[in-house]
Enzyme design. Structure first.
Site, PDB file in Angstrom:
ATOM      1  N   HIS A  69       0.929  -1.020  -0.038  1.00 18.21           N
ATOM      2  CA  HIS A  69       0.354  -0.386   0.193  1.00 18.21           C
ATOM      3  C   HIS A  69       0.905   1.458   0.300  1.00 18.21           C
ATOM      4  O   HIS A  69       0.410   2.350   0.925  1.00 18.21           O
ATOM      5  CB  HIS A  69      -0.685  -0.431   1.466  1.00 18.21           C
ATOM      6  N   HIS A 139      -9.869   2.242   1.322  1.00 21.55           N
ATOM      7  CA  HIS A 139      -9.529   1.411   2.434  1.00 21.55           C
ATOM      8  C   HIS A 139     -10.616   1.161   3.366  1.00 21.55           C
ATOM      9  O   HIS A 139     -10.638   0.795   4.105  1.00 21.55           O
ATOM     10  CB  HIS A 139      -8.604   1.131   2.710  1.00 21.55           C
ATOM     11  N   GLU A 274     -11.899  -3.445  -2.043  1.00 19.81           N
ATOM     12  CA  GLU A 274     -10.623  -3.076  -3.176  1.00 19.81           C
ATOM     13  C   GLU A 274     -10.531  -2.954  -4.276  1.00 19.81           C
ATOM     14  O   GLU A 274     -10.825  -3.849  -4.794  1.00 19.81           O
ATOM     15  CB  GLU A 274      -9.450  -2.426  -2.603  1.00 19.81           C
TER      16      GLU A 274
END
Length: 309
Positions: A69, A139, A274
């Protein structure tokens, strides 16, 4: 995103996402991306490096040797600037300098949120001054039963995908698409999340639940998934123009963090859905290219339609 309130049948607002009560918790390195916009590259990049135009770029790593991420100081730990706001919309901007977490080129990213009726639209966009890779996503962790309902394991999930990306022990895709048929990853028809996330299948055991990308059917803006809370009839329908949907059952929520109103966050308290580019695509040419060049605009559109049946 701190709250997402929807009306119940008696007209009272109900929060359907996990969240914190204070800004410091969102900016904490221990935050498991609750409510965050993540980047510069959502999901995992193997070995904390990738090669672009013959040059290898080492990245910061925050999951063993993996860049997850966006790395150790990804976009989820930044304060974004408000560039436009109205009663039903908000646009945020973040400038990521050349070399940020190892990624090349300066990137200007925007996250625009719009609410119209029963639908939230999230448009993520970016432009760069040098070739780079980019994949942004939201998220949020959903629990359509609300904060007092406990686990989301009873939710029914449907995913519009016939294949998923199996992973190695580091949760890195193996580079192939496997059929979901006959596996606990088959959500082509609605199925309860809890049984699937606790299955004995080797891929489930490998990541202690579900933390896998699905290769969505079709192209353009189309439905990706539907999540439903059977007891209340509340549902969330997600549409996106992205090629992949990561289904994450909150496997690392271990009860050590306090959410909004002091409630401990535990595994399966919420599910993240996601929409994004494929994980590790910078290193896997068989997946759709995540490269963004100067003069181009990265754009991702996702809609959340909420209601009750």
């Amino acid at each position: 995103m701190q709250r997402l309130r929807v009306p119940t049948r008696d007209g009272h607002p109900l929060d359907v996402v996990l969240g914190y009560s204070d800004v410091a918790s969102y900016l904490s390195p221990t935050n498991p991306y609750v409510g965050a916009t993540v980047g510069r590259y959502a999901n995992r990049i193997a070995g904390g490096r990738f090669t672009l135009d013959g040059k290898t770029y080492p990245l910061t790593t925050n999951e063993a040797d993996t860049c997850l991420h966006g790395g150790t100081e990804g976009f989820h730990l930044r304060l974004w600037t408000v560039v436009d706001q109205a009663a039903d919309s908000l646009t945020l901007e973040l400038v990521s300098p050349d070399g940020d977490q190892g990624f090349p080129g300066e990137l200007t990213a925007r996250a625009a949120y719009r609410v119209a009726g029963d639908t939230v639209t999230i448009e993520l966009s970016a432009a760069c001054d040098a070739p780079t890779v980019v994949s942004l996503t939201n998220h949020a962790y959903f629990n359509l039963g609300g904060p007092e309902s406990g686990s989301a394991e009873d939710h029914l999930l449907a995913v519009d995908a016939d294949t998923y990306l199996p992973v190695d022990p580091r949760a890195i895709p193996l580079g192939r698409l496997d059929p979901v048929a006959g596996t606990p990853f088959d959500f082509t028809t609605p199925a309860a999340i809890g049984h699937r996330a606790r299955h004995h299948h080797p891929q489930v055991l490998r990541v202690a639940g579900i933390d896998h990308a699905y290769h969505l059917r079709g192209e353009g803006l189309r439905r990706a998934a539907r999540l439903e809370h059977p007891d209340s009839g509340r549902f969330l329908e997600i549409s996106t123009d992205q090629p992949s949907l990561q289904v994450y059952t909150g496997n690392r929520l271990d009860g050590t963090l306090n959410g909004r109103d002091g409630r401990l966050l535990r595994q399966s308290d919420g599910i993240a859905l996601e929409t994004q580019r494929h994980p590790d695509a910078p290193n896997q040419p068989a997946f759709p290219s995540p490269v963004l060049n100067p003069g181009e605009t990265y754009r991702s559109i996702t809609t959340w339609r909420l209601g009750s049946s």
